[in-house]
Design a protein around this motif. Structure first.
Motif, PDB file in Angstrom:
ATOM      1  N   GLY A 121       1.443   4.054  -3.011  1.00  0.00           N
ATOM      2  CA  GLY A 121       1.077   5.442  -2.760  1.00  0.00           C
ATOM      3  C   GLY A 121       2.027   6.400  -3.459  1.00  0.00           C
ATOM      4  O   GLY A 121       1.642   7.502  -3.867  1.00  0.00           O
TER       5      GLY A 121
ATOM      6  N   TYR B 133      -7.610   0.304  -8.796  1.00  0.00           N
ATOM      7  CA  TYR B 133      -7.091   1.380  -9.638  1.00  0.00           C
ATOM      8  C   TYR B 133      -6.328   0.807 -10.826  1.00  0.00           C
ATOM      9  O   TYR B 133      -6.509   1.255 -11.968  1.00  0.00           O
ATOM     10  CB  TYR B 133      -6.187   2.299  -8.820  1.00  0.00           C
ATOM     11  CG  TYR B 133      -5.473   3.338  -9.661  1.00  0.00           C
ATOM     12  CD1 TYR B 133      -6.126   4.494 -10.078  1.00  0.00           C
ATOM     13  CD2 TYR B 133      -4.148   3.145 -10.055  1.00  0.00           C
ATOM     14  CE1 TYR B 133      -5.477   5.431 -10.865  1.00  0.00           C
ATOM     15  CE2 TYR B 133      -3.492   4.076 -10.845  1.00  0.00           C
ATOM     16  CZ  TYR B 133      -4.160   5.220 -11.244  1.00  0.00           C
ATOM     17  OH  TYR B 133      -3.520   6.139 -12.030  1.00  0.00           O
TER      18      TYR B 133
ATOM     19  N   GLY C 299      -6.320  -0.120   1.636  1.00  0.00           N
ATOM     20  CA  GLY C 299      -5.530   0.649   0.685  1.00  0.00           C
ATOM     21  C   GLY C 299      -5.056  -0.211  -0.475  1.00  0.00           C
ATOM     22  O   GLY C 299      -5.100   0.205  -1.640  1.00  0.00           O
TER      23      GLY C 299
ATOM     24  N   TYR D  22      -7.873  -0.828  -2.884  1.00  0.00           N
ATOM     25  CA  TYR D  22      -8.119   0.339  -3.731  1.00  0.00           C
ATOM     26  C   TYR D  22      -7.114   0.397  -4.877  1.00  0.00           C
ATOM     27  O   TYR D  22      -7.493   0.630  -6.035  1.00  0.00           O
ATOM     28  CB  TYR D  22      -8.040   1.627  -2.918  1.00  0.00           C
ATOM     29  CG  TYR D  22      -8.019   2.860  -3.798  1.00  0.00           C
ATOM     30  CD1 TYR D  22      -9.187   3.344  -4.382  1.00  0.00           C
ATOM     31  CD2 TYR D  22      -6.818   3.519  -4.079  1.00  0.00           C
ATOM     32  CE1 TYR D  22      -9.168   4.450  -5.211  1.00  0.00           C
ATOM     33  CE2 TYR D  22      -6.789   4.628  -4.907  1.00  0.00           C
ATOM     34  CZ  TYR D  22      -7.970   5.087  -5.472  1.00  0.00           C
ATOM     35  OH  TYR D  22      -7.938   6.175  -6.300  1.00  0.00           O
ATOM     36  N   TYR D  23      -5.829   0.180  -4.562  1.00  0.00           N
ATOM     37  CA  TYR D  23      -4.820   0.254  -5.623  1.00  0.00           C
ATOM     38  C   TYR D  23      -4.993  -0.877  -6.631  1.00  0.00           C
ATOM     39  O   TYR D  23      -4.750  -0.684  -7.828  1.00  0.00           O
ATOM     40  CB  TYR D  23      -3.411   0.236  -5.021  1.00  0.00           C
ATOM     41  CG  TYR D  23      -3.059   1.510  -4.319  1.00  0.00           C
ATOM     42  CD1 TYR D  23      -3.110   2.729  -4.989  1.00  0.00           C
ATOM     43  CD2 TYR D  23      -2.692   1.516  -2.976  1.00  0.00           C
ATOM     44  CE1 TYR D  23      -2.811   3.917  -4.340  1.00  0.00           C
ATOM     45  CE2 TYR D  23      -2.384   2.693  -2.329  1.00  0.00           C
ATOM     46  CZ  TYR D  23      -2.447   3.888  -3.005  1.00  0.00           C
ATOM     47  OH  TYR D  23      -2.148   5.063  -2.359  1.00  0.00           O
TER      48      TYR D  23
ATOM     49  N   ALA E  82       0.825  -1.211   0.000  1.00  0.00           N
ATOM     50  CA  ALA E  82       0.000   0.000   0.000  1.00  0.00           C
ATOM     51  C   ALA E  82       0.859   1.260   0.000  1.00  0.00           C
ATOM     52  O   ALA E  82       0.583   2.210  -0.745  1.00  0.00           O
ATOM     53  CB  ALA E  82      -0.939  -0.006   1.203  1.00  0.00           C
TER      54      ALA E  82
ATOM     55  N   GLY F 213      -5.945   6.715  -1.889  1.00  0.00           N
ATOM     56  CA  GLY F 213      -5.472   5.479  -1.272  1.00  0.00           C
ATOM     57  C   GLY F 213      -5.007   5.688   0.149  1.00  0.00           C
ATOM     58  O   GLY F 213      -5.320   4.892   1.051  1.00  0.00           O
TER      59      GLY F 213
ATOM     60  N   SER G 131      -3.207   8.643  -5.402  1.00  0.00           N
ATOM     61  CA  SER G 131      -2.319   8.451  -4.257  1.00  0.00           C
ATOM     62  C   SER G 131      -2.956   8.989  -2.981  1.00  0.00           C
ATOM     63  O   SER G 131      -2.927   8.342  -1.928  1.00  0.00           O
ATOM     64  CB  SER G 131      -0.982   9.152  -4.521  1.00  0.00           C
ATOM     65  OG  SER G 131      -0.164   9.118  -3.376  1.00  0.00           O
TER      66      SER G 131
END
Length: 461
Positions: free
Chosen positions: A155, A214, A207, A210-211, A151, A170, A167
């Motif tokens: 970022g 993404y 986090g 989420y990435y 994570a 996240g 970024s």
């Protein structure tokens, strides 16, 4: 001319600085809140030993950040360079390398820490009063290492393709989840330091999710697919070499924290708990300074590249005044209300008694600390990485560590309390000297042309 270039070149200095610095400061404040959350909610148990335990294990988390900075900042820089060179495939290879390197190093960290927790906690300064809550915290932090590293690495990495908003989102997701879960696990379920660690890990898991979303849905240029690791060996060295200064700086911070805790533990566990609170509180001042400095770095880099020396100096001066004003206000609040600030984290008379003087001693450098970060970022913008790296390791490494032992031996606990301020002031003096030398070498193209014409005329005579 696009909108960003207009801000760099034509916008009034004040407008340009505010526009570039404010989002970065907000991102920095999110990190401050994230770092304060565990200490604050553990403090609500009114158990100083648990607060001390979180402080003692903090160097492990900082070392995670060192690895994440090594891969993330190095990866972001390499990716942006490759994309500028239209080497999209190589950029994906660098991105994939950062992904699997962060996961692999996370697993390796867990395999090293879990079997050796008790010896490690002894090195970190744990006593018989703090070792059990420290063990509870470290166990889950070690288990969650792959998620924490992934994570925090990404970022940074997503900024390589210009996704600053992704970024920030996240980071905010991880922080919000952590803050929501902390009181539930620590206070409602009475899990103490273990609950704080679980909340931290789950925040980083969110986090990571989420990435992953993404990369699957939003990222046009990066990849975490294993197939893109092929041909990435050439990029690995670049990522590690460019990210090394940032990683080394964070690693030195971890070492400095271990040495500081070991110096304090001879005076008891309460000073360790107090310094842990003070360190987290002082991050608010430091991160605001860093946010301003990081925010204006693209402006300074553009001015340097375009030879706009006067605009460069104007931006630097305005930003310097801004950091001094912000730092002076916050430092004054900390100094005047030192005991009240510490009391926000814990209701323990002994810890507050130690923490008040510690916060005053640490905060006396707050008004001008921004000059150090502005100097580092200015020299990076002027393509002077060596002095910038030197300054990066001075504050928490080359100056802090010797000062800790010298001041501790000479003045005892009071000397230890003032170590950070002494390191800050000495680093700032070196920073100003190096910055002035760098600025003398920065000459606008017009000035260089006049100088060259004068030299040619003199040669003819």
């Amino acid at each position: 001319m696009n909108q960003n270039e207009a801000v760099f070149q034509d916008a009034p200095v004040r407008t340009a600085v505010i526009r570039m610095a404010v989002p970065t400061v907000i991102s920095s404040l999110v990190l401050v809140v994230y770092n304060m959350a565990d200490t604050f909610f553990v403090g609500q148990t009114h158990d100083a030993m648990q607060v001390a335990a979180v402080s003692l294990t903090n160097p492990v988390f900082v070392m995670y950040m060192a690895i994440a900075n090594l891969l993330g900042i190095g990866g972001s820089a390499v990716i942006s360079i490759l994309l500028g060179q239209k080497m999209a495939r190589e950029a994906k290879a660098a991105s994939a390398f950062c992904c699997y390197a962060s996961l692999a190093l996370g697993v390796l960290s867990a395999l090293i820490i879990l079997p050796a927790m008790d010896p490690l906690l002894t090195i970190l300064g744990s006593t018989e009063n703090t070792i059990q809550p420290a063990r509870d915290y470290l166990f889950y932090i070690a288990l969650g290492a792959p998620f924490i590293l992934f994570a925090n690495t990404f970022g940074h990495v997503v900024r390589g393709e210009g996704a600053a908003q992704a970024s920030m989102v996240g980071g905010m997701i991880g922080t919000v989840v952590n803050i929501v879960l902390d009181p539930i696990f620590i206070l409602t379920l009475d899990m103490g330091t273990a609950g704080a660690a679980i909340a931290t890990v789950l925040g980083n898991v969110c986090g990571c999710l989420y990435y992953l979303w993404y990369f699957a849905r939003r990222s046009p240029l990066l990849s975490i697919h294993p197939r893109d690791l092929h041909g990435g060996r050439r990029q690995m060295g670049k990522v590690l070499s460019i990210g090394l200064p940032a990683g080394a700086n964070s690693a030195l911070m971890s070492i400095a924290t271990v040495l500081l805790n070991n110096a304090l533990v001879q005076y008891g566990d309460d000073p360790v708990a107090a310094m842990g609170i003070v360190t987290k509180a002082y991050m608010l001042i430091a991160f605001i300074h860093m946010g301003i400095a990081n925010g204006i770095q693209p402006l300074l880099g553009y001015c340097f590249g375009a030879g706009l020396r006067q605009r460069f100096l104007s931006i630097l001066k305005f930003s310097g005044v801004l950091t001094v004003v912000c730092g002076a206000v916050l430092s004054a609040v900390y100094i005047v209300f030192s005991r009240q600030v510490v009391a926000l984290f814990i209701d323990d008379a002994e810890v507050i008694a130690y923490g008040g003087p510690m916060l005053i001693a640490t905060s006396i450098a707050g008004p001008i600390l921004g000059i150090l970060f502005l100097s580092i970022n200015s020299m990076q913008a002027m393509n002077r990485p060596l002095p910038a790296t030197l300054l990066s390791v001075c504050r928490q490494g080359l100056i802090f560590i010797p000062s800790l032992y010298l001041l501790g031996a000479a003045f005892g606990l009071d000397g230890i309390n003032f170590t950070q301020a002494v390191a800050d002031y000495l680093s700032i003096l070196i920073a100003v000297w190096l910055l002035l030398r760098s600025l003398k070498a920065f000459r606008a193209p017009e000035a260089e042309k006049v100088s060259a014409d004068s030299a040619a005329h003199a040669a003819k005579l």
